[in-house]
Write a protein that holds these residues in place. Structure first.
Motif, PDB file in Angstrom:
ATOM      1  N   GLU B 112     -13.627  12.276 -39.037  1.00 13.14           N
ATOM      2  CA  GLU B 112     -13.458  11.290 -37.978  1.00 13.14           C
ATOM      3  C   GLU B 112     -14.412  10.098 -38.139  1.00 13.14           C
ATOM      4  O   GLU B 112     -14.025   8.953 -37.946  1.00 13.14           O
ATOM      5  CB  GLU B 112     -13.723  11.978 -36.634  1.00 13.14           C
ATOM      6  CG  GLU B 112     -12.908  11.457 -35.491  1.00 13.14           C
ATOM      7  CD  GLU B 112     -13.097  12.313 -34.240  1.00 13.14           C
ATOM      8  OE1 GLU B 112     -13.245  11.735 -33.169  1.00 13.14           O
ATOM      9  OE2 GLU B 112     -13.114  13.574 -34.353  1.00 13.14           O
ATOM     10  N   TYR B 113     -15.667  10.370 -38.484  1.00 12.41           N
ATOM     11  CA  TYR B 113     -16.693   9.320 -38.472  1.00 12.41           C
ATOM     12  C   TYR B 113     -17.258   8.967 -39.853  1.00 12.41           C
ATOM     13  O   TYR B 113     -17.945   7.960 -39.986  1.00 12.41           O
ATOM     14  CB  TYR B 113     -17.870   9.734 -37.576  1.00 12.41           C
ATOM     15  CG  TYR B 113     -17.544   9.884 -36.117  1.00 12.41           C
ATOM     16  CD1 TYR B 113     -17.636   8.783 -35.252  1.00 12.41           C
ATOM     17  CD2 TYR B 113     -17.151  11.107 -35.586  1.00 12.41           C
ATOM     18  CE1 TYR B 113     -17.350   8.915 -33.907  1.00 12.41           C
ATOM     19  CE2 TYR B 113     -16.856  11.246 -34.237  1.00 12.41           C
ATOM     20  CZ  TYR B 113     -16.955  10.146 -33.393  1.00 12.41           C
ATOM     21  OH  TYR B 113     -16.677  10.277 -32.060  1.00 12.41           O
ATOM     22  N   GLY B 114     -17.030   9.795 -40.861  1.00  9.00           N
ATOM     23  CA  GLY B 114     -17.638   9.547 -42.163  1.00  9.00           C
ATOM     24  C   GLY B 114     -16.959   8.413 -42.920  1.00  9.00           C
ATOM     25  O   GLY B 114     -15.793   8.102 -42.658  1.00  9.00           O
ATOM     26  N   ASN B 115     -17.681   7.795 -43.861  1.00  9.25           N
ATOM     27  CA  ASN B 115     -17.031   6.788 -44.708  1.00  9.25           C
ATOM     28  C   ASN B 115     -16.390   7.491 -45.907  1.00  9.25           C
ATOM     29  O   ASN B 115     -16.585   8.699 -46.112  1.00  9.25           O
ATOM     30  CB  ASN B 115     -18.007   5.686 -45.129  1.00  9.25           C
ATOM     31  CG  ASN B 115     -19.186   6.215 -45.946  1.00  9.25           C
ATOM     32  OD1 ASN B 115     -19.015   7.160 -46.734  1.00  9.25           O
ATOM     33  ND2 ASN B 115     -20.357   5.623 -45.760  1.00  9.25           N
ATOM     34  N   GLU B 116     -15.620   6.754 -46.670  1.00 10.14           N
ATOM     35  CA  GLU B 116     -14.831   7.353 -47.748  1.00 10.14           C
ATOM     36  C   GLU B 116     -15.730   8.095 -48.751  1.00 10.14           C
ATOM     37  O   GLU B 116     -15.417   9.218 -49.169  1.00 10.14           O
ATOM     38  CB  GLU B 116     -14.011   6.256 -48.444  1.00 10.14           C
ATOM     39  CG  GLU B 116     -12.977   6.762 -49.431  1.00 10.14           C
ATOM     40  CD  GLU B 116     -12.010   7.786 -48.839  1.00 10.14           C
ATOM     41  OE1 GLU B 116     -11.683   7.709 -47.644  1.00 10.14           O
ATOM     42  OE2 GLU B 116     -11.599   8.700 -49.603  1.00 10.14           O
ATOM     43  N   ALA B 117     -16.853   7.459 -49.110  1.00  8.13           N
ATOM     44  CA  ALA B 117     -17.748   8.082 -50.099  1.00  8.13           C
ATOM     45  C   ALA B 117     -18.295   9.403 -49.566  1.00  8.13           C
ATOM     46  O   ALA B 117     -18.392  10.392 -50.298  1.00  8.13           O
ATOM     47  CB  ALA B 117     -18.895   7.120 -50.429  1.00  8.13           C
TER      48      ALA B 117
END
Lengths: 378, 400
Positions: B112-117
């Motif tokens: 939900e909150y993490g970036n792609e990396a």
């Protein structure tokens, strides 16, 4: 697992919600009570409920009903329960259920169309004492030629004063305390030798005591088979328990919501009393109980529709929890309203009174805990 | 046959073919000390090689994280398919291949909150059980009032520097990484908190186990002294960690609830009551105990029905509702009641501490009873959960 509602069910629930709000608010019940009416329900309102098709929800289409099942009936009962709508809806459905589980073609053909269109009111007469105890039935049915003669009493029969069809549990063998030897009969309300005494119970509904003095019945009045009616009676009672639990769930939900509104609006010490943690935690616990009970009631009704094999346990669970829930919530409704909750002018008392009667009907929590333990083998 | 029924048939056949025999049967209770439970991680050891095989096979299929996207190591199943899969797993009593805070708590929040990396780096390792995570939330001065946490995280230009102390960090001494709440602004309370990830092998991290009244515990005190953390390990925005923290708590409470505390694995209460307190005509002989056992079992049934109903709701609404707080509250209460009834039914045999004078199941009942006292404290106290229900579900306001 409880299945999601289909469109037809949602439609019916919403129309029930609208009808109840417009035609049968709590004030309608209060007016009925104040009128001193002995029937315990408003005939005109019942006619409208029948026209909406609610009296035929359990009855197959070819007999004038809709055959939508228990979950659907439960949705309507929840809505009528919210406003304490007094009507034969539940008793009528229980009689229809008796015919579904035990009726032959002739009996169904005779009664179902009348129960569906409201031209007859049905009910079940099982208990003979102040406590629900189906195995203790003693009302005697003596075999006389091709028929039976009934002698004995039934107590606290819902809609007992007005019912046209009474499903009567009687003893054709064994003795009080035995499960065997029970037989169910279809008895007409105007049967010769049957006298009815309307009761003024605290919930102002239409309960009556029935006395049978040499009531003669033909052999065709037997519902199911003679002598082993306990299983049939138990099946009917389970359906009554689950449906009554739905009505109680609706009423308890309304009791809670009314109380919650009061917690938000009543100001003392310069703020809403609902800001006090002592009351917040009690409200949160009631909400928890409501959610748990809703799961049980829906599972029982759904289980009946899908004919799952632990229906008896689910129905006992639903009835026990609904009783305990409304017991708690109706007490808190009075307490959290303070002095105003003690007045007759406020609705809290009406909910409290109906709560206790509904709790006792068809077995209180103690009865169903014992039954549940027995069903589960301990 | 509908697509769902085709999926069911396929899942059933695959599970039958791939679940090793020793991985079937009553699931061990993760809270039981010494229970054989797979947590994965860099330091994982497998007493039973079939446990590792079962994890590898399930992870290979993406079924340790059934609903996560395939690119992150999941099975990309729909909610309906995931439900069918869990039914089929239950049907053959296959044990969970992996117990994991990464799967239950961090994963859903990263999605939900993490970036792609961050998703690419962490999610596949969680799904495969390669990295074991712990949760850095509570502090000695921040329990129920979690947002008063003080573990300091300073921006040092090319890295963050973390100093402070966490407590009740489950399995911190065995975990590889931590998801941690830190203070990045001391002038604000909730808006000064950030959500950050770091390696427990970093210099300056120390974990010390805490002994509980039950004899031992999975909990640790965890100390951070000048721990350097790369800037890219911040999840969400700086000072925006509180929303993520609350979201994760919902997943934690939902997870505690669906598994329940104790889970009812092993001996059933009514059997214990019959054996220790006597049986008469097939009934528990003591009528008072019988009624209380029945009342407890009925509440447990009501609870199980409610968990299932709320899970269906959550799937329909794509996320847990605040109503899961009632589940955490109720799960704790139920397990505590069950444990109390269990030792009561056993009488003094249910109060053994150790040694040959007591059966292992009796010692376990004692220890579980003591351990259960924490159920209404961990993961949000019962009082805090009731506050959450009152405020967020019922709309009651704070006292002024």
């Amino acid at each position: 697992m409880t299945s999601a509602l289909n469109e037809e069910q949602i439609l019916l629930r919403d129309s029930a919600r609208d009808w109840v709000r417009e035609k049968s608010p709590v004030s309608a019940f209060r007016k009925l009570r104040d009128s001193g009416d002995v029937d315990g329900f408003e005939r005109a309102a019942w006619r409208e409920m029948c026209e909406l098709g609610w009296s035929g929800i359990l009855i197959p289409e070819e007999f004038g009903g809709s055959g939508l099942g228990y979950r659907t009936l439960g949705l309507v009962l929840e809505e009528t329960g919210r406003t304490l709508t007094a009507s034969p809806l539940l008793s009528n459905a229980i009689a229809a259920t008796g015919l579904l589980l035990g009726g032959n073609a002739e009996q169904r053909q005779h009664w179902w169309p009348k129960l569906a269109d409201g031209s007859a009111i049905g009910t079940l007469a099982a208990d003979e004492g102040a406590h629900h105890a189906p195995e203790r039935i003693a009302l005697a049915a003596a075999k006389t030629g091709s028929g039976y003669t009934l002698n004995g009493e039934k107590r606290f029969v819902p809609e007992g004063g007005t019912a046209d069809l009474i499903v009567v549990a009687a003893r054709t063998g064994g003795s009080a305390g035995d499960e065997h030897g029970l037989t169910l009969f279809l008895v007409e309300g105007n049967a010769s030798g049957l006298s009815r005494r309307p009761l003024k119970t605290v919930d102002s509904r239409g309960a009556a005591d029935l006395a049978f003095r040499n009531v003669e019945l033909p052999g065709s009045a037997v519902l199911g088979s003679a002598g082993d009616g306990f299983a049939l009676l138990d099946g009917i009672l389970d359906r009554a328990r689950a449906c009554l639990a739905a009505e109680m769930l609706g009423a308890a939900t309304q009791s809670f919501e009314t109380t919650l509104d009061y917690l938000k609006s009543r100001v003392q010490f310069g703020q809403a009393i609902g800001t006090f943690q002592a009351l917040q935690h009690r409200a949160a616990k009631m909400y928890t109980d409501l959610e748990l009970t809703r799961s049980c009631v829906e599972a029982a009704l759904d289980g009946l529709d899908r004919n799952v094999n632990d229906v008896p346990a689910l129905c006992s669970l639903a009835k026990a929890r609904a009783g305990e829930l409304w017991h708690l919530v109706s007490n808190e409704m009075v307490q959290m309203h303070g002095g105003i909750g003690m007045t007759d002018a406020h609705d809290a008392g009406l909910y409290l009174k109906r709560a206790r009667v509904a709790e006792a009907l068809y077995g209180n929590a103690a009865f169903h805990r014992d039954r549940y333990a027995t069903l589960m083998g301990y | 046959m509908s697509d769902l029924e085709i999926f069911r048939a396929e899942a059933r056949a695959w599970l039958e073919a791939n679940c090793p025999p020793s991985m079937r049967g009553d699931a061990p209770n993760a809270a039981d000390e010494g229970a054989e439970v797979v947590w994965g991680g860099r330091r994982a050891t497998y007493e039973n090689p079939e446990a590792e095989l079962w994890l590898d096979r399930m992870a290979g299929r993406g079924w340790t994280a059934p609903t996560w996207p395939k690119q992150y190591g999941g099975g990309e199943l729909s909610a309906d398919e995931a439900r069918v899969l869990s039914q089929e797993i239950a049907r053959i009593k296959a044990r969970p291949p992996l117990f994991s805070f990464g799967l239950w708590m961090l994963g859903p929040v990263l999605l939900e909150y993490g970036n792609e990396a961050q998703k690419r780096e962490h999610l596949p390792k969680i799904a495969r059980g390669e990295i074991r995570w712990c949760q850095g939330y509570s502090e000695p001065g921040a329990g129920s009032d979690l947002a008063s946490l003080r573990t300091r995280c300073e921006d040092k230009g090319d890295h963050f520097l973390i100093n402070g102390q966490k407590i009740w960090t489950s399995y911190a001494d065995q975990a590889d990484w931590i998801f941690c709440l830190v203070r990045t602004d001391t002038t604000k309370k909730h808006e000064g908190i950030s959500f950050i990830l770091f390696d427990m092998a970093s210099p300056g991290v120390e974990a010390r186990p805490i002994k509980l009244i039950s004899g031992s515990s999975p909990f640790c005190e965890t100390f951070f002294t000048d721990v350097k953390v790369p800037k890219e390990n911040l999840v969400g925005r700086l000072n925006g960690g509180w929303d993520i923290a609350k979201r994760l708590l919902q997943y934690e409470r939902q997870n505690i609830s669906s598994g329940g505390f104790g889970g009812g694995a092993g001996v059933e209460l009514e059997e214990v009551a019959k054996r220790y307190a006597g049986e008469a005509a097939g009934r528990i002989a003591d009528p008072d105990l019988r009624v209380r056992v029945a009342a407890h079992r009925m509440e447990a049934r009501a609870f199980a029905l409610t968990v299932r109903r709320l899970e269906e709701d959550a799937k329909a609404k794509k996320g847990p509702s605040p109503a899961v707080s009632i589940i955490k509250y109720e799960a704790a209460k139920l397990n505590q009641d069950r444990c109390e009834l269990m030792i009561e039914a056993m009488g003094l045999r249910g109060l053994g501490w150790e040694g040959d004078g007591f059966a292992p199941a009796e010692i376990s009942a004692t220890r579980s009873w003591l351990r259960s006292k924490g159920n209404s404290i961990e993961g949000g106290t019962s009082e805090v959960n009731l506050n959450v229900v009152a405020k967020r579900v019922l709309g009651l306001l704070d006292h002024q």
